[in-house]
Design an enzyme around this catalytic site. Sequence first.
Site, short mmCIF file in Angstrom:
data_model
loop_
_atom_site.label_atom_id
_atom_site.label_comp_id
_atom_site.label_asym_id
_atom_site.label_seq_id
_atom_site.Cartn_x
_atom_site.Cartn_y
_atom_site.Cartn_z
N HIS A 66 -8.69 9.12 8.46
CA HIS A 66 -7.34 10.26 7.51
C HIS A 66 -6.20 9.12 8.89
CE1 HIS A 66 -3.78 10.68 5.99
NE2 HIS A 66 -3.12 10.54 7.18
N HIS A 97 -3.27 4.96 9.00
CA HIS A 97 -2.00 4.86 9.43
C HIS A 97 -1.84 3.73 10.94
CE1 HIS A 97 0.59 8.45 8.03
NE2 HIS A 97 -0.31 9.08 8.44
N GLU A 111 2.99 8.25 4.50
CA GLU A 111 2.00 9.43 3.84
C GLU A 111 2.00 8.37 2.14
OE1 GLU A 111 0.86 11.20 7.29
OE2 GLU A 111 -0.27 10.49 5.87
N SER A 142 -6.06 5.91 2.55
CA SER A 142 -7.12 6.74 3.07
C SER A 142 -8.06 8.02 2.37
CB SER A 142 -7.10 7.54 4.10
OG SER A 142 -6.58 8.35 4.23
N1 HBI Z 1 0.52 16.21 13.98
N2 HBI Z 1 -1.37 14.84 14.80
C1 HBI Z 1 -0.68 14.97 13.89
N3 HBI Z 1 -0.38 13.97 12.18
C2 HBI Z 1 0.56 14.49 11.97
O1 HBI Z 1 0.65 13.56 10.75
C3 HBI Z 1 1.50 15.58 12.24
C4 HBI Z 1 1.22 16.36 13.34
N4 HBI Z 1 2.37 17.33 12.95
C5 HBI Z 1 3.39 17.68 12.25
C6 HBI Z 1 3.31 16.95 10.69
N5 HBI Z 1 2.29 15.74 11.42
C7 HBI Z 1 4.73 16.91 10.29
O2 HBI Z 1 4.76 18.20 9.88
C8 HBI Z 1 5.79 15.35 10.13
O3 HBI Z 1 6.23 15.97 9.38
C9 HBI Z 1 6.34 16.43 11.54
FE FE Z 2 -1.59 11.17 7.84
#
Ligand code: HBI
Ligand code: FE
Length: 285
Positions: free
Chosen positions: A130, A135, A176, A195
């Site tokens: 994913h 991304h 997303e 994904s």
């Molecule tokens: N951590 N590794 C990772 N990847 C993310 O996409 C991610 C995260 N922590 C919090 C988060 N996304 C979401 O809550 C964001 O909107 C902040």
């Molecule tokens: Fe993501």
Amino acid sequence: MTGETNHDLRGDYSRIRPDYTVDQEWERYTPEQHELWKRLFLRQQSLVARYACDEFIGTMDTLGYLEGIPRFDAINEKLAAATRWKLVAVPGLVPDLVFFEHLANRRFPVTVWIREPHEFDYIVEPDIFHDFFGHVPMLFNPVFADYMQAYGRGGLKAHALGAIEMLSRLYWYTVEFGLIDTPAGLKSYGAGILSSGGEISYCIDSPDPNRIGFDLLRIMQTRYKIDTYQETYFVIRDFDELFEATEPDFTPYYDMLRGREPYAPSAVLATDRVYHRGLSPVRVA
Ligand code: HBI
Ligand code: FE
């Protein structure tokens, strides 16, 4: 992928550095895991050609997926040259503030573990497929790369203002699950869509969901679900629209929206620029 970090996450958080990064330890991936990666890629490759935006497809072809799970440091040389972004390895979801801090410094956290074969079609937490497949290609696009850094900076401010929930809706409905309008019709740029084996066609072909023109304030007050296909997709005209939306300071927006009842994911408003009204959604004033 987004979601709240809780302590029964799958990843191994025992060796994290203060910024939650770990070493990728690429040599520990098994031949079976590299094969699963290739199967996941081959399934998406045929769909991407039809449903992804050109910017995504163009970069995807240069990332050597059929060689197996990528080495982040090998990709980082190309990514740094393209947009000064860098992939950092993480065990999985990290706290919001840590995530924003990385984005604000042009570092994208990529999960190091890969799903199990039985999770081929659906996975709850973001795994390396994913995060990387979904991304990374868009981080090579200069305007989108700047948007992602602006989002990170905005997240740090939103955290201080207690507005993370409103801002995370923007991430959800763009990074997303975002769609973009093109001369060839609607295409996807959202990682959660690109994904996914099923949602990549559903979001464009199905008559069920709404497809509504991008509107920052509308999105910030629209709830989303994390474990089903989306009931509404928002459509940008181009990536400049996305980046320009992040130019102003969001503080007045948060003040205006705070306390208002958010819209249901299926809502369609009289003020919406509607590309497609879904079959099921309930109409709201
Ligand atoms: N951590 N590794 C990772 N990847 C993310 O996409 C991610 C995260 N922590 C919090 C988060 N996304 C979401 O809550 C964001 O909107 C902040
Ligand atoms: Fe993501």
